[in-house]
Design a protein around this motif. Structure first.
Motif, short mmCIF file in Angstrom:
data_model
loop_
_atom_site.label_atom_id
_atom_site.label_comp_id
_atom_site.label_asym_id
_atom_site.label_seq_id
_atom_site.Cartn_x
_atom_site.Cartn_y
_atom_site.Cartn_z
N PRO A 66 6.69 29.79 -22.49
CA PRO A 66 6.31 31.20 -22.69
C PRO A 66 5.21 31.63 -21.73
O PRO A 66 5.05 32.83 -21.47
N GLU A 67 4.46 30.66 -21.20
CA GLU A 67 3.36 31.00 -20.27
C GLU A 67 3.88 31.55 -18.95
O GLU A 67 3.09 32.06 -18.13
N PHE A 68 5.18 31.46 -18.71
CA PHE A 68 5.76 32.03 -17.49
C PHE A 68 5.76 33.56 -17.51
O PHE A 68 6.02 34.19 -16.49
N TYR A 69 5.48 34.15 -18.67
CA TYR A 69 5.62 35.60 -18.84
C TYR A 69 4.26 36.24 -19.13
O TYR A 69 3.33 35.56 -19.60
N SER A 82 10.69 45.04 -17.23
CA SER A 82 9.37 45.35 -17.81
C SER A 82 8.35 44.25 -17.54
O SER A 82 7.28 44.29 -18.12
N TRP A 83 8.63 43.33 -16.63
CA TRP A 83 7.74 42.19 -16.46
C TRP A 83 7.95 41.54 -15.09
O TRP A 83 8.96 41.73 -14.43
N GLN A 84 6.94 40.77 -14.71
CA GLN A 84 7.03 39.86 -13.57
C GLN A 84 6.70 38.46 -14.07
O GLN A 84 5.93 38.30 -15.03
N PRO A 85 7.24 37.43 -13.45
CA PRO A 85 6.81 36.08 -13.80
C PRO A 85 5.36 35.86 -13.38
O PRO A 85 4.83 36.56 -12.51
N ASP A 119 11.56 45.39 -11.10
CA ASP A 119 11.11 46.77 -10.95
C ASP A 119 10.07 47.08 -12.04
O ASP A 119 10.32 47.84 -12.98
N SER A 120 8.88 46.49 -11.87
CA SER A 120 7.84 46.60 -12.90
C SER A 120 6.47 46.37 -12.27
O SER A 120 6.33 45.64 -11.29
N ARG A 121 5.47 47.01 -12.87
CA ARG A 121 4.07 46.78 -12.46
C ARG A 121 3.35 45.83 -13.43
O ARG A 121 2.14 45.66 -13.34
N ASN A 122 4.10 45.22 -14.32
CA ASN A 122 3.52 44.35 -15.34
C ASN A 122 3.38 42.92 -14.81
O ASN A 122 4.19 42.04 -15.09
N PHE A 123 2.34 42.72 -14.03
CA PHE A 123 2.03 41.39 -13.48
C PHE A 123 1.05 40.68 -14.41
O PHE A 123 0.12 41.30 -14.94
N CYS A 124 1.24 39.39 -14.58
CA CYS A 124 0.30 38.61 -15.40
C CYS A 124 -1.12 38.76 -14.88
O CYS A 124 -2.08 38.89 -15.65
N GLY A 141 -1.65 53.09 -3.98
CA GLY A 141 -2.42 53.31 -5.19
C GLY A 141 -2.16 52.34 -6.32
O GLY A 141 -2.66 52.53 -7.43
N ASP A 142 -1.40 51.29 -6.07
CA ASP A 142 -1.14 50.27 -7.09
C ASP A 142 -2.10 49.09 -6.91
O ASP A 142 -2.62 48.85 -5.81
N LEU A 143 -2.31 48.34 -8.00
CA LEU A 143 -3.08 47.11 -7.89
C LEU A 143 -2.44 46.20 -6.85
O LEU A 143 -1.24 45.96 -6.88
#
Length: 399
Positions: A66-69, A82-85, A119-124, A141-143
Motif C-alpha cells: 500500500p505504500e506505493f500509493y 487520481s494518483w501517481q505512484p 493524469d493527476s497532480r496527486n503525487f506522494c 504553476g504546478d508543484l
C-alpha cells in the motif's frame, strides 16, 4: 530509323520532416490518415501517454505494498486518474522495471513503452510534510516534480535495458513534470513537451517556449511536441494555419523528433487537419497554396474564394488583438492548454462577424457545382448555425 527507345527511370524518395506524425481522431477516418501519411495506433513509433497505472494496479499491490500509493491508500480498482505512484518509496523502481520487462517478454515485437505519468497532480511527494517535498512551482504553476520523477525514470529505464537493450521509452512533459530536470535523461527516453502553441501569438509565451525547448534539448537526446489544436472543444471555428506553419518550421529547425496533436476537429475547423498533416511531412510548403487547394477541392473553383474569405475572417479573430488582449487569453496563455471549459471568448464575437460569416457561407452554397460540393457546403453552413446559436445564447454575446 530508330529501333530502340530507352527511358531512364529515376526514383524519387521523400523523407518526412518529422518521424512521429499523429493527429487525434475527429472527422478523420483511417483512410484519411493513411492518405495523408499519418500514423495510427500500433504504427506510432513511440508510446508516451498516461500509463503508470498499468504498472501499479491495486489488484496486484494494494495488499502487499500500500505504500506505493499516496498516503498509503490504494486507489479503487479501475481508478487510473487520481494518483501517481510514490517515486521515492523503496520498491517502486523494481516493480516498474519488472512490469515492463514482463511486457516486452510477452510482446517482443513492441519497440517502446510509455512511462507517462497518470493524469493527476496527486503525487506522494506533494505533501508538504513529505521529506522529499520539492517546495517550488514550475513554469505552468504546478508543484515541480521533475527532479524526483525523471530520476525515477532513468533508474527504471536502466534496469529494463539490461534485459531488453533495444527498447525506447516515451513520456509526457506535462503539468508537474513540464520542465526539464537538472540532469540528462537516459538517451532512450523521449519526452513530449505539452502546450497549446496557438498561445505563441504572444511574444513572451513564444520566447519562453523557444527557451524551454532549448533547455529540454540540453538534457534529452530526442524531444517531441504534444499540441492542443482543438477543435470541437471550442465553440467557434478555431483556425490559425500561419501560426501552425511558423511553429512547425521552428520545430524542424530545432530538432523536434515528432508531433502528437490533440485536435478532435469537426467540419467547422475546415482545412486545419489537412494543413497539419501536410506540414508535418514538409513544414516548408506554401501554406496559402495548400489552403487554396483544399478550398477548391472542398467546394469547387467557383465557391472557393468565399470559403477562403470565411476562414481568413476567423483566423484573424483567433490570432489578432481581440483574442490576444482578452481576459480569456491572458488568463490562460501560461497554462498547458487554453481553458476550453471557459467560453467567455464568445462575448468577443460581433454582429458583423456573424453577418459576414453567414453571407459568405450562403454564397459558397449558391456557387457549388456538384451534389458532393453542395452537401459539403450545407454541412459547413449547418455547423456555423451551431456556432451562431452559441454566440447568441451566451450572456453578453451578440444579440
Amino acid at each position: 530509323p530508330q529501333t530502340e527507345l530507352l527511358v531512364y527511370r529515376e526514383d524519387v524518395v521523400e523523407e518526412p520532416a518529422f518521424t512521429h506524425r499523429v493527429i487525434s481522431a475527429g472527422l478523420q477516418t483511417s483512410d484519411w490518415w493513411m492518405k495523408n501519411r499519418l500514423q495510427l495506433g500500433a504504427n506510432r513509433p513511440i508510446k508516451f501517454q498516461e500509463n503508470l497505472y498499468t504498472l501499479f494496479p491495486p489488484e496486484k499491490y494494494a495488499q502487499t505494498h500500500p505504500e506505493f500509493y499516496p498516503k498509503g491508500i490504494p486507489p479503487a480498482p479501475g481508478d487510473n486518474h487520481s494518483w501517481q505512484p510514490c517515486f521515492t518509496v523503496e520498491g517502486t523502481i523494481e516493480a516498474a522495471a519488472q512490469g515492463i520487462i514482463e511486457y516486452f517478454n510477452n510482446n517482443p515485437n513492441e519497440t517502446s513503452y510509455s512511462l507517462g505519468i497518470n493524469d493527476s497532480r496527486n503525487f506522494c511527494e506533494a505533501d508538504p510534510n513529505h521529506p522529499a517535498y520539492p517546495g517550488k512551482v514550475n513554469s505552468v504553476g504546478d508543484l515541480d516534480m521533475s527532479e524526483i520523477y525523471y530520476a525515477w525514470v532513468n533508474q527504471v529505464v536502466e534496469r529494463v535495458l539490461e534485459v531488453h537493450p533495444d527498447k525506447w521509452f516515451g513520456l509526457l512533459a506535462y503539468n508537474n513534470v513540464t520542465d526539464p530536470p537538472s540532469f540528462p535523461l537516459h538517451p532512450r527516453v523521449v519526452p513530449f513537451i505539452t502546450k497549446d502553441r496557438m498561445t505563441w501569438i504572444d511574444d513572451d509565451i513564444r520566447h519562453f517556449g523557444h527557451s524551454q525547448l532549448a533547455a529540454w534539448r540540453q538534457v534529452a537526446s530526442q524531444v517531441g511536441w504534444y499540441d492542443y489544436m482543438y477543435g470541437t472543444l471550442h465553440l467557434l471555428p478555431r483556425i490559425f494555419p500561419h501560426v501552425m506553419a511558423e511553429n512547425f518550421r521552428y520545430a524542424y529547425e530545432n530538432g523536434v523528433y515528432g508531433h502528437y496533436i490533440e485536435m478532435y476537429n469537426n467540419i467547422g475547423d475546415g482545412p486545419k487537419g489537412y494543413i497539419a498533416a501536410k506540414l508535418m511531412w514538409d513544414p516548408y510548403q506554401d501554406v496559402d497554396a495548400l489552403m487554396d487547394e483544399w478550398y477548391e477541392r472542398m467546394v469547387g473553383p467557383e465557391a472557393a474564394a468565399d470559403l477562403k474569405a470565411f476562414f481568413e475572417w476567423w483566423e484573424e479573430f483567433w490570432t489578432g488583438d481581440r483574442i490576444k488582449t482578452s481576459n480569456w487569453f491572458q488568463n490562460g496563455k501560461t497554462r498547458t492548454y487554453l481553458p476550453f471549459t471557459d467560453v467567455s471568448y464568445l462575448s468577443l464575437v460581433t454582429e458583423e462577424d456573424l453577418t459576414v460569416s453567414r453571407q459568405l457561407l450562403e454564397s459558397v452554397l449558391a456557387k457549388t457545382q456538384t451534389p458532393v460540393q453542395q452537401r459539403r457546403a450545407e454541412a459547413l453552413l449547418k455547423m456555423f448555425e451551431y456556432y451562431e446559436a452559441g454566440v447568441r445564447s451566451y450572456p453578453g454575446g451578440s444579440q
